[in-house]
Scaffold this motif. Structure first.
Motif, PDB file in Angstrom:
ATOM      1  N   LYS A  47      45.491 -25.689 -18.382  1.00  0.00           N
ATOM      2  CA  LYS A  47      46.247 -26.747 -17.708  1.00  0.00           C
ATOM      3  C   LYS A  47      45.705 -26.950 -16.303  1.00  0.00           C
ATOM      4  N   VAL A  48      45.998 -28.126 -15.761  1.00  0.00           N
ATOM      5  CA  VAL A  48      45.721 -28.423 -14.358  1.00  0.00           C
ATOM      6  C   VAL A  48      47.061 -28.773 -13.716  1.00  0.00           C
ATOM      7  N   CYS A  49      47.335 -28.121 -12.586  1.00  0.00           N
ATOM      8  CA  CYS A  49      48.599 -28.343 -11.894  1.00  0.00           C
ATOM      9  C   CYS A  49      48.306 -28.961 -10.522  1.00  0.00           C
ATOM     10  N   LEU A  50      48.980 -30.058 -10.230  1.00  0.00           N
ATOM     11  CA  LEU A  50      48.818 -30.765  -8.957  1.00  0.00           C
ATOM     12  C   LEU A  50      50.174 -30.885  -8.278  1.00  0.00           C
ATOM     13  N   ALA A  51      50.167 -30.956  -6.947  1.00  0.00           N
ATOM     14  CA  ALA A  51      51.410 -31.065  -6.188  1.00  0.00           C
ATOM     15  C   ALA A  51      51.398 -32.342  -5.370  1.00  0.00           C
ATOM     16  N   GLY A  52      52.406 -33.170  -5.584  1.00  0.00           N
ATOM     17  CA  GLY A  52      52.516 -34.423  -4.847  1.00  0.00           C
ATOM     18  C   GLY A  52      53.593 -34.396  -3.791  1.00  0.00           C
ATOM     19  N   PHE A  53      54.386 -33.310  -3.748  1.00  0.00           N
ATOM     20  CA  PHE A  53      55.462 -33.241  -2.760  1.00  0.00           C
ATOM     21  C   PHE A  53      55.835 -31.789  -2.507  1.00  0.00           C
ATOM     22  N   LYS A  54      56.620 -31.588  -1.450  1.00  0.00           N
ATOM     23  CA  LYS A  54      57.111 -30.252  -1.082  1.00  0.00           C
ATOM     24  C   LYS A  54      58.620 -30.212  -1.258  1.00  0.00           C
ATOM     25  N   ASN A  55      59.134 -29.011  -1.515  1.00  0.00           N
ATOM     26  CA  ASN A  55      60.585 -28.868  -1.613  1.00  0.00           C
ATOM     27  C   ASN A  55      61.178 -28.750  -0.203  1.00  0.00           C
ATOM     28  N   ALA A 108      62.116 -26.253   1.418  1.00  0.00           N
ATOM     29  CA  ALA A 108      61.569 -25.114   2.163  1.00  0.00           C
ATOM     30  C   ALA A 108      60.126 -25.359   2.599  1.00  0.00           C
ATOM     31  N   GLY A 109      59.553 -26.490   2.193  1.00  0.00           N
ATOM     32  CA  GLY A 109      58.184 -26.815   2.582  1.00  0.00           C
ATOM     33  C   GLY A 109      57.122 -26.286   1.630  1.00  0.00           C
ATOM     34  N   ASP A 110      57.541 -25.806   0.464  1.00  0.00           N
ATOM     35  CA  ASP A 110      56.595 -25.289  -0.526  1.00  0.00           C
ATOM     36  C   ASP A 110      56.129 -26.418  -1.444  1.00  0.00           C
ATOM     37  N   LEU A 111      54.821 -26.452  -1.706  1.00  0.00           N
ATOM     38  CA  LEU A 111      54.288 -27.455  -2.633  1.00  0.00           C
ATOM     39  C   LEU A 111      54.884 -27.258  -4.018  1.00  0.00           C
ATOM     40  N   GLN A 112      55.217 -28.359  -4.658  1.00  0.00           N
ATOM     41  CA  GLN A 112      55.794 -28.327  -6.000  1.00  0.00           C
ATOM     42  C   GLN A 112      54.754 -28.812  -7.003  1.00  0.00           C
ATOM     43  N   PHE A 113      54.181 -27.883  -7.742  1.00  0.00           N
ATOM     44  CA  PHE A 113      53.114 -28.193  -8.690  1.00  0.00           C
ATOM     45  C   PHE A 113      53.688 -28.607 -10.038  1.00  0.00           C
ATOM     46  N   GLU A 114      53.088 -29.640 -10.608  1.00  0.00           N
ATOM     47  CA  GLU A 114      53.416 -30.072 -11.966  1.00  0.00           C
ATOM     48  C   GLU A 114      52.152 -29.954 -12.792  1.00  0.00           C
ATOM     49  N   CYS A 115      52.272 -29.334 -13.968  1.00  0.00           N
ATOM     50  CA  CYS A 115      51.100 -29.037 -14.800  1.00  0.00           C
ATOM     51  C   CYS A 115      50.978 -30.002 -15.971  1.00  0.00           C
ATOM     52  N   LYS A 116      49.723 -30.309 -16.305  1.00  0.00           N
ATOM     53  CA  LYS A 116      49.416 -31.142 -17.473  1.00  0.00           C
ATOM     54  C   LYS A 116      48.419 -30.385 -18.335  1.00  0.00           C
ATOM     55  N   ALA A 117      48.601 -30.464 -19.638  1.00  0.00           N
ATOM     56  CA  ALA A 117      47.649 -29.861 -20.563  1.00  0.00           C
ATOM     57  C   ALA A 117      46.293 -30.548 -20.415  1.00  0.00           C
ATOM     58  N   ALA A 118      45.237 -29.772 -20.486  1.00  0.00           N
ATOM     59  CA  ALA A 118      43.888 -30.316 -20.319  1.00  0.00           C
ATOM     60  C   ALA A 118      43.360 -30.871 -21.639  1.00  0.00           C
ATOM     61  N   VAL A 119      42.619 -31.978 -21.533  1.00  0.00           N
ATOM     62  CA  VAL A 119      41.936 -32.578 -22.675  1.00  0.00           C
ATOM     63  C   VAL A 119      40.449 -32.543 -22.363  1.00  0.00           C
ATOM     64  N   ASP A 120      39.674 -31.947 -23.245  1.00  0.00           N
ATOM     65  CA  ASP A 120      38.243 -31.752 -23.016  1.00  0.00           C
ATOM     66  C   ASP A 120      37.536 -33.063 -22.694  1.00  0.00           C
ATOM     67  N   GLY A 121      36.927 -33.141 -21.500  1.00  0.00           N
ATOM     68  CA  GLY A 121      36.117 -34.293 -21.122  1.00  0.00           C
ATOM     69  C   GLY A 121      36.874 -35.492 -20.584  1.00  0.00           C
ATOM     70  N   GLU A 122      38.179 -35.496 -20.645  1.00  0.00           N
ATOM     71  CA  GLU A 122      38.960 -36.640 -20.168  1.00  0.00           C
ATOM     72  C   GLU A 122      39.028 -36.632 -18.641  1.00  0.00           C
ATOM     73  N   LYS A 123      38.777 -37.783 -18.027  1.00  0.00           N
ATOM     74  CA  LYS A 123      38.911 -37.919 -16.577  1.00  0.00           C
ATOM     75  C   LYS A 123      40.338 -38.355 -16.268  1.00  0.00           C
ATOM     76  N   VAL A 124      40.958 -37.638 -15.335  1.00  0.00           N
ATOM     77  CA  VAL A 124      42.359 -37.884 -14.995  1.00  0.00           C
ATOM     78  C   VAL A 124      42.447 -38.226 -13.507  1.00  0.00           C
ATOM     79  N   THR A 125      43.139 -39.310 -13.209  1.00  0.00           N
ATOM     80  CA  THR A 125      43.308 -39.752 -11.831  1.00  0.00           C
ATOM     81  C   THR A 125      44.257 -38.827 -11.078  1.00  0.00           C
ATOM     82  N   ILE A 126      43.856 -38.474  -9.868  1.00  0.00           N
ATOM     83  CA  ILE A 126      44.709 -37.689  -8.967  1.00  0.00           C
ATOM     84  C   ILE A 126      45.331 -38.673  -7.979  1.00  0.00           C
ATOM     85  N   LYS A 127      46.650 -38.668  -7.886  1.00  0.00           N
ATOM     86  CA  LYS A 127      47.355 -39.577  -6.976  1.00  0.00           C
ATOM     87  C   LYS A 127      46.998 -39.234  -5.526  1.00  0.00           C
TER      88      LYS A 127
END
Length: 144
Positions: free
Chosen positions: A53-61, A63-82
């Motif tokens: 999986k790849v986990c990215l964080a777009g916001f903090k809680n 307490a100021g901690d990054l909140q990561f959300e994970c997506k299952a990886a697909v071989d070779g697929e390009k995924v846009t990062i916000k």
């Protein structure tokens, strides 16, 4: 008001009806062929293992901690990062080669300034590793 009725011999309509039916069948078959080609293109991309999986964080809680959300990886697929996620680094989970690029997914410049984090299948693959970005990223891809 007058009604107009058109009477034709059945044999006179047969060639025109056959042409229309053949055209409709040809359009239907062409549509099905395109749909199959589209599905085959997607079917060629396969998911990696369930732990990759790849986990990215777009916001903090609060307490100021990054909140990561994970997506299952697909071989070779390009995924846009916000944009809100691009400067926060990532967490990569499971085995694979995780490629992050500052370039957009749509172009052919993905490899420009690309960074790669590799996790070998023989390594502990149940946990996630943090990846710090040297600059803001716009796209990622996983090879598994």
């Amino acid at each position: 008001s007058k009604s107009v009725f058109l009477f034709c011999r059945p044999s006179a309509l047969a060639p025109a009806a056959m042409k229309l039916a053949n055209s409709a069948i040809a359009v239907l078959l062409a549509s099905l062929a395109l749909a199959d080609a589209s599905l085959l293109g997607r079917a060629g991309m396969q998911g990696c293992g369930p732990q990759t999986k790849v986990c990215l964080a777009g916001f903090k809680n609060a307490a100021g901690d990054l909140q990561f959300e994970c997506k299952a990886a697909v071989d070779g697929e390009k995924v846009t990062i916000k944009p809100s996620e691009g400067g926060n680094g990532a967490k990569v989970c499971g085995p694979g080669n995780f490629h992050f690029s500052p370039m957009q997914c749509g172009g052919d410049k993905f490899d420009y300034k690309k960074t790669t984090t590799s996790v070998d299948a023989s390594q502990s693959t149940t946990g996630c590793q943090e990846v710090n970005f040297p600059y803001s990223m716009s796209c990622y891809s996983v090879s598994c």
